[in-house]
Design a protein around this motif. Structure first.
Motif, mmCIF file in Angstrom:
data_model
loop_
_atom_site.group_PDB
_atom_site.id
_atom_site.type_symbol
_atom_site.label_atom_id
_atom_site.label_comp_id
_atom_site.label_asym_id
_atom_site.label_seq_id
_atom_site.Cartn_x
_atom_site.Cartn_y
_atom_site.Cartn_z
ATOM 1 N N CYS A 122 26.078 13.528 35.650
ATOM 2 C CA CYS A 122 25.043 14.224 36.406
ATOM 3 C C CYS A 122 25.314 15.725 36.417
ATOM 4 N N GLY A 123 24.301 16.513 36.098
ATOM 5 C CA GLY A 123 24.459 17.960 36.095
ATOM 6 C C GLY A 123 24.496 18.563 37.478
ATOM 7 N N ARG A 124 24.168 17.773 38.505
ATOM 8 C CA ARG A 124 24.173 18.269 39.881
ATOM 9 C C ARG A 124 25.487 17.959 40.592
ATOM 10 N N CYS A 125 25.969 16.705 40.445
ATOM 11 C CA CYS A 125 27.167 16.338 41.223
ATOM 12 C C CYS A 125 28.314 15.809 40.366
ATOM 13 N N GLY A 126 28.094 15.623 39.063
ATOM 14 C CA GLY A 126 29.179 15.221 38.173
ATOM 15 C C GLY A 126 29.437 13.727 38.094
ATOM 16 N N THR A 127 28.611 12.921 38.761
ATOM 17 C CA THR A 127 28.786 11.467 38.735
ATOM 18 C C THR A 127 28.335 10.902 37.389
ATOM 19 N N LEU A 128 28.950 9.809 36.954
ATOM 20 C CA LEU A 128 28.547 9.150 35.719
ATOM 21 C C LEU A 128 27.123 8.625 35.860
ATOM 22 N N ASN A 129 26.248 9.008 34.937
ATOM 23 C CA ASN A 129 24.846 8.605 34.998
ATOM 24 C C ASN A 129 24.647 7.158 34.598
ATOM 25 N N GLU A 130 23.550 6.572 35.095
ATOM 26 C CA GLU A 130 23.100 5.261 34.668
ATOM 27 C C GLU A 130 21.970 5.445 33.653
ATOM 28 N N CYS A 139 21.281 9.513 38.214
ATOM 29 C CA CYS A 139 22.563 9.587 38.915
ATOM 30 C C CYS A 139 22.545 8.607 40.083
ATOM 31 N N PRO A 140 23.508 7.678 40.153
ATOM 32 C CA PRO A 140 23.528 6.693 41.238
ATOM 33 C C PRO A 140 23.916 7.296 42.589
ATOM 34 N N LYS A 141 24.433 8.516 42.564
ATOM 35 C CA LYS A 141 24.885 9.145 43.806
ATOM 36 C C LYS A 141 23.813 10.038 44.424
ATOM 37 N N CYS A 142 23.244 10.960 43.616
ATOM 38 C CA CYS A 142 22.279 11.912 44.180
ATOM 39 C C CYS A 142 20.858 11.689 43.681
ATOM 40 N N ASP A 143 20.647 10.654 42.833
ATOM 41 C CA ASP A 143 19.324 10.268 42.338
ATOM 42 C C ASP A 143 18.677 11.286 41.403
#
Length: 278
Positions: A122-130, A139-143
């Motif tokens: 994710c370019g916003r929070c760095g979480t691994l994208n789905e 992004c499963p964290k920030c959508d």
């Protein structure tokens, strides 16, 4: 027109009855296409059948149907994965070497593999994208939701009677001229972008803007939308930055201009052929 071909079916996701169709693959590594040099100097082969262990490949993207065959792009993650006796070729170097269907597939493959490589996180929070079914990433964290990038750009042929406006970019060779082009900005219509680019680059007002054609331009991810327009008023005043010279040219006095690799060449060729219709 290169990179565009109506014989290809880009329907996605694939209908259920497509799943058992025969398949073929194109290898992409580091933004280049893997070709089979066995056919050189004939047309290089970029699509390959019967690849083993496809399911073990880390990056595989469906790129379209060619007749009954389903075409996939395989993104190689190491130079060592390039099959023996094959070679890497820049996409531009394949223009004129392979037919338009293959060129369209290669351009699409490079863009989709590049999206896979640059959208893992994710370019916003760095979480691994789905990965979503429609090529999107979420992004499963920030959508945050993203899709393969397409950058719309306008390109316009401006006419004044029997003359056409041609300009020389600062990165062209000294004898090469083309037509005005530029990227569409947020909040603009295509027509607004056409007017703005012509005013910014050569200081002219235009009118009667009409659509000509479009062309995918995978360098790296543009969509060129071509227009024709008429001169309204003003004197040529180049910006001196992007454009270092611009002039009105008659058909019989045209300088060197791009060939039909790009939509600019098609637009200028259309202008030249207009004389035969009068």
């Amino acid at each position: 027109m290169p990179f565009s071909n109506d014989e290809l079916d880009f329907t996605y996701p694939l209908p259920a009855y497509f799943k058992d169709q025969p398949s073929c693959y194109i290898y992409i590594y580091n933004g280049k296409v893997v070709t089979d040099p066995v056919n050189v100097p004939d047309s290089p082969t970029i699509l390959h059948d019967g690849i083993k262990d496809v399911e073990t490949k880390g990056i595989v993207q469906y790129i379209g149907a060619l007749g009954e065959k389903l075409c996939y792009a395989i993104g190689l993650e190491s130079h060592n994965e390039i099959p023996e006796e094959m070679q890497l070729v820049f996409l531009r170097d394949l223009i004129g070497q392979i037919d338009e269907r293959m060129l369209a597939l290669a351009g699409r493959a490079i863009q989709l593999i590049e999206f896979e490589l640059t959208s893992k996180f994710c370019g916003r929070c760095g979480t691994l994208n789905e990965t979503l079914e429609d090529r999107g990433k979420k992004c499963p964290k920030c959508d945050l939701l993203i899709y393969p990038r397409i950058s719309p750009a306008i390109i316009v042929l401006v006419m004044k009677g029997d003359e056409v406006l041609l300009a020389r970019s600062s990165h062209f060779r000294s004898d090469m001229y083309s037509i005005i082009a530029g990227f569409v900005e947020p909040g603009e219509t295509l027509e607004h972008a056409v007017k703005r680019e012509v005013m910014e680059e050569v200081g002219l007002k235009i009118k009667n803007i009409r659509y000509f054609a479009s062309q995918p331009w995978p360098f790296p991810n543009s969509l060129m939308i071509g227009f024709i327009a008429d001169y309204e008023e003003g004197e040529i005043c180049v910006d001196g930055n992007e454009i270092i010279d611009a002039e009105w040219f008659r058909r019989e006095e045209l300088p060197n201009f791009p060939g039909k690799t790009s939509i600019s060449g098609h637009l200028i060729d259309w202008f030249v052929k207009m004389a035969d219709k009068k």
